[in-house]
Design an enzyme around this catalytic site. Structure first.
Site, PDB file in Angstrom:
ATOM      1  N   ARG A  14      -3.456   8.541  -5.518  1.00  0.00           N
ATOM      2  CA  ARG A  14      -4.084   7.751  -6.570  1.00  0.00           C
ATOM      3  C   ARG A  14      -4.082   8.495  -7.887  1.00  0.00           C
ATOM      4  NH1 ARG A  14      -8.027   3.824  -5.038  1.00  0.00           N
ATOM      5  NH2 ARG A  14      -8.391   2.430  -6.784  1.00  0.00           N
TER       6      ARG A  14
ATOM      7  N   LYS B 246       0.887  -1.167   0.000  1.00  0.00           N
ATOM      8  CA  LYS B 246       0.000   0.000   0.000  1.00  0.00           C
ATOM      9  C   LYS B 246       0.922   1.213   0.000  1.00  0.00           C
ATOM     10  CE  LYS B 246      -3.941   2.237   2.316  1.00  0.00           C
ATOM     11  NZ  LYS B 246      -3.712   3.490   1.667  1.00  0.00           N
TER      12      LYS B 246
ATOM     13  N   ARG C 164     -16.611   1.395  -1.844  1.00  0.00           N
ATOM     14  CA  ARG C 164     -15.698   0.844  -0.841  1.00  0.00           C
ATOM     15  C   ARG C 164     -16.064  -0.613  -0.688  1.00  0.00           C
ATOM     16  NH1 ARG C 164     -12.096   3.418   2.165  1.00  0.00           N
ATOM     17  NH2 ARG C 164     -12.876   5.493   1.715  1.00  0.00           N
TER      18      ARG C 164
ATOM     19  N   ARG D  54      -8.075  10.998  -7.743  1.00  0.00           N
ATOM     20  CA  ARG D  54      -9.286  10.279  -7.339  1.00  0.00           C
ATOM     21  C   ARG D  54     -10.485  11.202  -7.195  1.00  0.00           C
ATOM     22  NH1 ARG D  54      -7.731   7.980  -1.512  1.00  0.00           N
ATOM     23  NH2 ARG D  54      -9.916   7.867  -0.942  1.00  0.00           N
TER      24      ARG D  54
ATOM     25  N   GLU E 109      -0.696   4.338  -8.316  1.00  0.00           N
ATOM     26  CA  GLU E 109      -0.325   5.269  -7.241  1.00  0.00           C
ATOM     27  C   GLU E 109       0.953   5.996  -7.654  1.00  0.00           C
ATOM     28  OE1 GLU E 109      -2.328   5.417  -4.539  1.00  0.00           O
ATOM     29  OE2 GLU E 109      -1.129   6.119  -2.843  1.00  0.00           O
TER      30      GLU E 109
HETATM   31  P1  ATP Z   1      -5.719   5.998   3.603  1.00  0.00           P
HETATM   32  O1  ATP Z   1      -6.168   7.293   4.216  1.00  0.00           O
HETATM   33  O2  ATP Z   1      -5.620   4.851   4.527  1.00  0.00           O
HETATM   34  O3  ATP Z   1      -4.573   6.163   2.654  1.00  0.00           O
HETATM   35  P2  ATP Z   1      -7.685   6.409   1.858  1.00  0.00           P
HETATM   36  O4  ATP Z   1      -8.846   6.862   2.642  1.00  0.00           O
HETATM   37  O5  ATP Z   1      -6.822   7.418   1.201  1.00  0.00           O
HETATM   38  O6  ATP Z   1      -6.842   5.497   2.727  1.00  0.00           O
HETATM   39  P3  ATP Z   1      -8.649   3.980   0.866  1.00  0.00           P
HETATM   40  O7  ATP Z   1      -9.578   3.721  -0.220  1.00  0.00           O
HETATM   41  O8  ATP Z   1      -9.161   3.715   2.190  1.00  0.00           O
HETATM   42  O9  ATP Z   1      -8.154   5.456   0.721  1.00  0.00           O
HETATM   43  O10 ATP Z   1      -7.287   3.172   0.627  1.00  0.00           O
HETATM   44  C1  ATP Z   1      -6.929   2.915  -0.647  1.00  0.00           C
HETATM   45  C2  ATP Z   1      -5.931   3.927  -1.166  1.00  0.00           C
HETATM   46  O11 ATP Z   1      -4.640   3.350  -1.075  1.00  0.00           O
HETATM   47  C3  ATP Z   1      -6.154   4.096  -2.642  1.00  0.00           C
HETATM   48  O12 ATP Z   1      -6.988   5.193  -2.882  1.00  0.00           O
HETATM   49  C4  ATP Z   1      -4.787   4.284  -3.236  1.00  0.00           C
HETATM   50  O13 ATP Z   1      -4.524   5.656  -3.393  1.00  0.00           O
HETATM   51  C5  ATP Z   1      -3.850   3.727  -2.208  1.00  0.00           C
HETATM   52  N1  ATP Z   1      -3.072   2.560  -2.641  1.00  0.00           N
HETATM   53  C6  ATP Z   1      -1.747   2.417  -2.439  1.00  0.00           C
HETATM   54  N2  ATP Z   1      -1.299   1.254  -2.913  1.00  0.00           N
HETATM   55  C7  ATP Z   1      -2.351   0.619  -3.462  1.00  0.00           C
HETATM   56  C8  ATP Z   1      -2.501  -0.641  -4.117  1.00  0.00           C
HETATM   57  N3  ATP Z   1      -1.491  -1.470  -4.281  1.00  0.00           N
HETATM   58  N4  ATP Z   1      -3.751  -0.969  -4.541  1.00  0.00           N
HETATM   59  C9  ATP Z   1      -4.802  -0.143  -4.355  1.00  0.00           C
HETATM   60  N5  ATP Z   1      -4.705   1.067  -3.746  1.00  0.00           N
HETATM   61  C10 ATP Z   1      -3.489   1.441  -3.300  1.00  0.00           C
END
Ligand code: ATP
Length: 570
Positions: free
Chosen positions: A258, A253, A420, A273, A303
Site C-alpha cells: 500500500r 487485489k 476495517r 500504510r 498499491e
Molecule cells: P492481506 O494480508 O490479505 O494482503 P492485509 O492484511 O495486508 O491483507 P487488508 O486490509 O486485509 O490488508 O487488505 C487490503 C490490502 O490489499 C490493502 O492494504 C492494499 O494494500 C491491498 N490492495 C490491493 N489491491 C487493492 C485494491 N484494489 N483496493 C484496495 N486495496 C488493495
C-alpha cells in the site's frame, strides 16, 4: 509540569489492567495538563513526536546500557547482567538510581517534562561522526538529575517499551471523559478528528477548550499522513453480493504494498500504510505522479506492484519488499526491481476533501485525472457489476495475472481512514494465512548455529501479544532471489532480544511476518489458546504496523470457520 508527575501517571497506569480504570486515571491527569504542554501526549504514547513522524529516538540497547552505567557509576556488564535477571531495563535504572542517590549531590534539581522532551528531541537530529558520545551526554544529563521513578520511565522511553498499556483508544476515551463529560455521541467526532490528523496532542489541545465544533472543523491535510482504510474478508462472490448489495465495484487485489501519495505545491510525498515516508526509496513513482496525474494538490490511495523487466509479468510482494528499506544505490535496485503504481482511491483533490463522497464518485475522479501508462502508473483494473458469474470471471483473470484476488467495494461508501470496514472486502483463494509478530525464538544448532532458527509467533489481544505457535520453516539458509534468509531475519531480531535463557530468547515484538498454516488446534501451551499446525513463513511484512497484526478474535473465527468446513480439531 514536573516530570515526576508524569512518572507517577505511568506508574498508576501500569498498576491496573482494567481499561476503564486506565481511562479514569488518564482523564484526571489530562484535566490538569496545561494546553501549552500538549506534547506530553507524545510522551504518554512512548514517543517524542506524533506516531507518524520519522524523527524517532532510535536508541540502541547498547547505548541505553552505556547511559545507565555512566549515569549511575557502574559498568555496562553489570547493567546487562541485571537486565537479564530482572527483565526490565527501567527497573534496573530505578534500582541503580536509588543506590547512587545516597552518595550524590544532584538530587536537588527537579526535571520537567519540557526538559525531558527538549533533550530527547535533540537525539534524532544527530547524524554522523561523534553522535554516539553526544547522545550519551544528552541522556546522562537527564538520568543524573532523575529520581528513581523518573529514571525508570526515561529509560523505558529510550528503548520504546513503556509497559503502561495505553493505546490510542484509551487516550481518546480519556479526552472524551475529561472534556466532554464522556458524552458517547461525541466519540465518533473525536475519532474522525484523530483519523484526519493522526496527532493526539493536537486533538488534546483543541479539546481543552471543550468545544466539540472545533474538532468537527478539522480537515484532512495534504502532506500529513493518513491511515489507509482496511478491508474485511469474504469467502465467495455470493457472500459479498448478499452482504453488500449490488452492483459492486470489483477490483484486482494487487499483490504489492500500500502507498498513500500526497502532492502539494509541486512536491510529492509517499507514505506506507504504517505511515512511513518512503519518497526517497521510490523516485520513479514520484516522477510518474508528477507527470501523469493532473491536479495541484491531492492524496491518492494505491498499491505498488513489482513486475519482471523482461517478461512484464507481475511478481509478488516479497520480490519488491526489499525496496521499502533500501536507502542506498536506489538506481540499481530501481532497475532490477521495477514497480508500477495502481491507483484505486482518492481522499483529497484540489483543496477539497473527498473522503465523505461515495466511492463511485471518487473512483471516477481517479480515472479522470490519471493518464494511464502501463508499467508506470494506472488506475486499478475494475468492473462494476451485479452479476456473480461476471465477477467470478474477473476474479479468475486477476489470479491468472498473478494477483491475490479481488477487492469488492460498495459504490456509495465513504472512505474510513484506519478502519476495517464491511464496505470494502477482500476475496482470496487461500485464507489460511495470518500476519503475526515474532516474540521469541531459539538459537539454532549444527548447520543453523549462530542464527535464530525457530520463532515464537504471537497475535494481539488489546495491547498484549499472545503466542500461537512456533515456526522454523519458510526461511532459506542460503541467498535465493528475493527470499528471506535466516541471516537477514536474525540480524533484524538481534537488537530486539530482551532476555536469553540458554537457547531460548525473548524478543521485543516488532518484526511482523506473514505465515501460512495447515490448520488451527486448541492449545493449552500457547497463551492465545490456539496453536498453528504446520506453519510456514511466507513474507516479512515491513510495510505493516503492529496495530494491524491478526487479533486473537480473528484466530478464533478462523478456528470456528475450519470446523464449519468440516475439519475438526481440538
Ligand atoms: P492481506 O494480508 O490479505 O494482503 P492485509 O492484511 O495486508 O491483507 P487488508 O486490509 O486485509 O490488508 O487488505 C487490503 C490490502 O490489499 C490493502 O492494504 C492494499 O494494500 C491491498 N490492495 C490491493 N489491491 C487493492 C485494491 N484494489 N483496493 C484496495 N486495496 C488493495
Amino acid at each position: 509540569m514536573l516530570y515526576e508527575k508524569l512518572a507517577q501517571l505511568y506508574k498508576s497506569l501500569s498498576s491496573t489492567t482494567k481499561r476503564l480504570e486506565k481511562t479514569e486515571i488518564l482523564s484526571e491527569f489530562l484535566k490538569e495538563t496545561p494546553k501549552e504542554e500538549s506534547e506530553i501526549i507524545h510522551l504518554i504514547q512512548g514517543n517524542i513526536y506524533p506516531d507518524y513522524d520519522q524523527r524517532k529516538l532510535g536508541i540502541s540497547e547498547q547505548l541505553a546500557i552505556k547511559s545507565i552505567s555512566k549515569s549511575f557509576g557502574t559498568t555496562p556488564e553489570k547493567v546487562t547482567q541485571e537486565w537479564k535477571k530482572v527483565g526490565d531495563i527501567g527497573e534496573v535504572a530505578k534500582n541503580l538510581c536509588k543506590t547512587k542517590k545516597q552518595t550524590t549531590l544532584f538530587g536537588s534539581i527537579s526535571l520537567t517534562t519540557t526538559k525531558v522532551l527538549d533533550n530527547l528531541q535533540k537525539i534524532p537530529e544527530l547524524i554522523g561522526n561523534g553522535t554516539e558520545s553526544h547522545k550519551l551526554g544528552i541522556i546522562t544529563e537527564l538520568l543524573i538529575y532523575a529520581k528513581p521513578i523518573e529514571a525508570k520511565f526515561i529509560t523505558r522511553t529510550l528503548i520504546g517499551d513503556m509497559r503502561i498499556g495505553v493505546q490510542e483508544s484509551t487516550i481518546k476515551h480519556a479526552i472524551l471523559k475529561a472534556f466532554f463529560e464522556g458524552n458517547k455521541d461525541y466519540e465518533p467526532i473525536i475519532q474522525r478528528a484523530i483519523d484526519r490528523t493522526n496527532d493526539l496532542s493536537k486533538i488534546f489541545q483543541i479539546s481543552k477548550d471543550e468545544k466539540i465544533e472545533e474538532l468537527e472543523k478539522i480537515k484532512l491535510e495534504v502532506g500529513s499522513p493518513i491511515r489507509a482504510m482496511l478491508a474485511a474478508k469474504v469467502s465467495s462472490v455470493e457472500e459479498a453480493l448478499k452482504q453488500m448489495g449490488s452492483p459492486l465495484a470489483a477490483e484486482y487485489k494487487y499483490d504489492g504494498f500500500r502507498m498513500l501519495i500526497h502532492k502539494k505545491e509541486g512536491e510529492v510525498t509517499l507514505f506506507t500504510r504504517s505511515l512511513e515516508n518512503v519518497t526517497k526509496q521510490f523516485p520513479e513513482i514520484e516522477e510518474y505522479v508528477k507527470e501523469f496525474v493532473k491536479g495541484d494538490s491531492f492524496i491518492l490511495d494505491a498499491e505498488t506492484i513489482g513486475y519482471d523487466k523482461i517478461t512484464k509479468e507481475y511478481t509478488d510482494f516479497q520480490a519488491i519488499s526489499q525496496r521499502i528499506r533500501r536507502k542506498h544505490k536506489i538506481e540499481e535496485v530501481m532497475n532490477k526491481l521495477p514497480v508500477e503504481l495502481a491507483v484505486f482511491d482518492i481522499l483529497f483533490y484540489n483543496g477539497e476533501s473527498q473522503i465523505e463522497k461515495p466511492f463511485k464518485e471518487r473512483t471516477e475522479l481517479v480515472r479522470k485525472i490519471i493518464t494511464p501508462h502501463p508499467f508506470k502508473i494506472i488506475p486499478s483494473h475494475m468492473i462494476i457489476s451485479s452479476d456473480a458469474e461476471e465477477i467470478k470471471r474477473f476474479y479468475k483473470k486477476a489470479l491468472a495475472d498473478n494477483q491475490e484476488g479481488l477487492m469488492l467495494k460498495t459504490l456509495d461508501a465513504e472512505y474510513n481512514p484506519g478502519r476495517r470496514v464491511g464496505q470494502m472486502v477482500k476475496l482470496k483463494p487461500e485464507d489460511r494465512d495470518l500476519d503475526l509478530v515474532i516474540i521469541g525464538g531459539e538459537w539454532g544448532t549444527g548447520k543453523r548455529s549462530g542464527w535464530i532458527s525457530s520463532y515464537t509467533l504471537a497475535c494481539k489481544k488489546d495491547d498484549k501479544y499472545l503466542a500461537v505457535g512456533k515456526v522454523g520453516t519458510g526461511i532459506s539458509e542460503k541467498e535465493e532471489s528475493g527470499k528471506l534468509t535466516l541471516e537477514q531475519l536474525t540480524n533484524l531480531l538481534k537488537p530486539l532480544i530482551k532476555k536469553e535463557d540458554g537457547k531460548d530468547i525473548e524478543i521485543e515484538p516488532k518484526i511482523i511476518v506473514s505465515v501460512t498454516y495447515q490448520d488451527l488446534q486448541k492449545s493449552t501451551t500457547y497463551k492465545s489458546g490456539y496453536a498453528l499446525r504446520f506453519p510456514r513463513i511466507t513474507n516479512l511484512r515491513e510495510d505493516k504496523p503492529l496495530s494491524e497484526i491478526a487479533t486473537q478474535k480473528e484466530i478464533e473465527k478462523a478456528f470456528v470457520g475450519q470446523r464449519v468446513k468440516g475439519i475438526k480439531f481440538g
